[in-house]
Design a protein around this motif. Structure first.
Motif, PDB file in Angstrom:
ATOM      1  N   GLY A  58     -11.647 -11.520  16.469  1.00 61.18           N
ATOM      2  CA  GLY A  58     -10.458 -12.365  16.465  1.00 61.18           C
ATOM      3  C   GLY A  58     -10.738 -13.758  15.941  1.00 61.18           C
ATOM      4  N   ARG A  59     -11.900 -14.313  16.301  1.00 60.70           N
ATOM      5  CA  ARG A  59     -12.265 -15.638  15.804  1.00 60.70           C
ATOM      6  C   ARG A  59     -12.449 -15.626  14.283  1.00 60.70           C
ATOM      7  N   ARG A  60     -13.091 -14.585  13.773  1.00 61.53           N
ATOM      8  CA  ARG A  60     -13.284 -14.499  12.315  1.00 61.53           C
ATOM      9  C   ARG A  60     -11.945 -14.402  11.598  1.00 61.53           C
ATOM     10  N   THR A  61     -11.036 -13.627  12.169  1.00 58.35           N
ATOM     11  CA  THR A  61      -9.712 -13.492  11.558  1.00 58.35           C
ATOM     12  C   THR A  61      -8.946 -14.809  11.612  1.00 58.35           C
ATOM     13  N   GLN A  62      -9.057 -15.535  12.737  1.00 56.59           N
ATOM     14  CA  GLN A  62      -8.389 -16.831  12.854  1.00 56.59           C
ATOM     15  C   GLN A  62      -8.937 -17.834  11.857  1.00 56.59           C
ATOM     16  N   ARG A 190      -2.253 -18.316  29.098  1.00 58.94           N
ATOM     17  CA  ARG A 190      -2.084 -19.704  28.696  1.00 58.94           C
ATOM     18  C   ARG A 190      -3.329 -20.219  27.986  1.00 58.94           C
ATOM     19  N   ALA A 191      -4.517 -19.833  28.476  1.00 55.94           N
ATOM     20  CA  ALA A 191      -5.752 -20.238  27.818  1.00 55.94           C
ATOM     21  C   ALA A 191      -5.812 -19.683  26.396  1.00 55.94           C
ATOM     22  N   SER A 192      -5.362 -18.421  26.228  1.00 54.72           N
ATOM     23  CA  SER A 192      -5.324 -17.832  24.881  1.00 54.72           C
ATOM     24  C   SER A 192      -4.309 -18.547  24.002  1.00 54.72           C
ATOM     25  N   LEU A 193      -3.188 -18.951  24.600  1.00 58.61           N
ATOM     26  CA  LEU A 193      -2.140 -19.614  23.839  1.00 58.61           C
ATOM     27  C   LEU A 193      -2.601 -20.960  23.306  1.00 58.61           C
ATOM     28  N   ILE A 194      -3.373 -21.688  24.107  1.00 57.01           N
ATOM     29  CA  ILE A 194      -3.855 -22.997  23.677  1.00 57.01           C
ATOM     30  C   ILE A 194      -4.706 -22.873  22.418  1.00 57.01           C
ATOM     31  N   ARG A 195      -5.605 -21.900  22.412  1.00 55.36           N
ATOM     32  CA  ARG A 195      -6.442 -21.699  21.230  1.00 55.36           C
ATOM     33  C   ARG A 195      -5.630 -21.130  20.070  1.00 55.36           C
ATOM     34  N   GLN A 196      -4.682 -20.247  20.358  1.00 53.61           N
ATOM     35  CA  GLN A 196      -3.879 -19.646  19.301  1.00 53.61           C
ATOM     36  C   GLN A 196      -2.988 -20.677  18.631  1.00 53.61           C
ATOM     37  N   THR A 197      -2.487 -21.633  19.404  1.00 58.18           N
ATOM     38  CA  THR A 197      -1.642 -22.683  18.843  1.00 58.18           C
ATOM     39  C   THR A 197      -2.415 -23.519  17.836  1.00 58.18           C
ATOM     40  N   ALA A 198      -3.707 -23.713  18.111  1.00 55.05           N
ATOM     41  CA  ALA A 198      -4.523 -24.523  17.224  1.00 55.05           C
ATOM     42  C   ALA A 198      -4.901 -23.788  15.946  1.00 55.05           C
TER      43      ALA A 198
END
Length: 279
Positions: A58-62, A190-198
């Motif tokens: 997921g990090r690589r895709t982001q 919520r923790a996932s959302l914070i990183r996903q928003t960025a």
């Protein structure tokens, strides 16, 4: 369909029940609560590696999201060319669009099997995979603060009375279990959302909606559907584990990324005081 998973899962539950039953009592509600909890922890521990692989993918895709956006903008009208360019982008960077999905698909049958093993402790059942009739009866008669593990909140009062419990005890135990499990789900999402928003703000709206709908759905299903207390314990244990695992694995991947940045070779330049030479 899940028989290949149901027997191993029930065997792990049987093992933990033997362990805690020997210390406490085989018919003790606390022994069954601990058995369910350690069953969840055992399975989640075995699945840490796929979860870590999914997070890395997921990090690589982001990280490729900006480049993918440019490709979609450039080849938006040519679907075939756009798919080819995205595939090439993933190949050049050693990533895969399915990298984050495959580990989750591996975990899904295990989670469903765990759920169904607990649901199969039903009145009149002669067995539940590894458990014999005595094991089924032991589970159904086990209680936690007056609430029976095999009963649910919306069950008719007469049926609850036949098992030696009532709605007051079921609500007193079931509602806190659902609330704590819902809160653990909320905080992990919520923790996932914070990183996903960025990294991917375009998908944050759906994630934010699910952050509220998932805990609400747990409260509704636990209150109005036949979800036994034992299954609510499963929800609580797995959601609390997910919250802690997410925090731990995120730190692991963050350290890996920082290590790669530090180890990245710097471009060679002139020494201090030395004039740069033209080629």
């Amino acid at each position: 369909m899940f028989d290949v998973f149901l027997y191993p899962v029930s065997a792990i539950l049987w093992f933990w029940h033997k362990v805690f039953g020997a210390v406490l009592s085989p018919d003790s509600g606390v022994a069954w609560v601990l058995s369910i909890t350690f069953l969840v922890f055992t399975l989640r521990l075995l699945l840490v590696k796929p979860a870590l692989s999914a997070l890395r993918a997921g990090r690589r895709t982001q990280a490729l999201a900006p480049q993918m956006a440019k490709i979609k903008e450039k080849y938006g009208k040519d679907r075939q060319r756009m798919a080819k360019e995205i595939q090439k982008l993933h190949a050049d960077n050693g990533s895969s669009p399915l990298g984050g999905c495959l580990p989750a698909l591996i975990q899904l049958p295990v989670f469903l099997s765990l759920y169904w093993v607990l649901r199969d402790f039903t009145p009149g059942a002669q067995s539940n995979h590894v458990f014999d009739h005595a094991g089924v009866e032991s589970f159904l008669n086990a209680g936690l603060f007056g609430a029976k593990l095999g009963n649910w909140l919306s069950q008719p009062a007469a049926e609850l009375a036949a098992f030696g419990t009532d709605h007051a005890h079921m609500i007193a135990v079931g509602v806190p279990l659902m609330l704590i499990a819902g809160l653990a789900t909320f905080f992990s999402m919520r923790a996932s959302l914070i990183r996903q928003t960025a990294t991917a703000p375009q998908a944050a709206g759906i994630a934010k909606l699910m952050m509220y709908l998932a805990p609400l759905g747990m409260l509704v299903s636990g209150s109005f559907f036949p979800v036994p207390i034992g299954v609510l314990l499963y929800f609580l244990a797995t959601n609390v584990w997910t919250l802690g695992q997410q925090h731990f694995l995120t730190k692991v991947v963050d350290r890996e990324e920082q290590a790669r940045v530090v180890a990245k070779p710097k471009a060679a330049g002139p020494r201090p005081g030395q004039k740069p030479q033209r080629r």
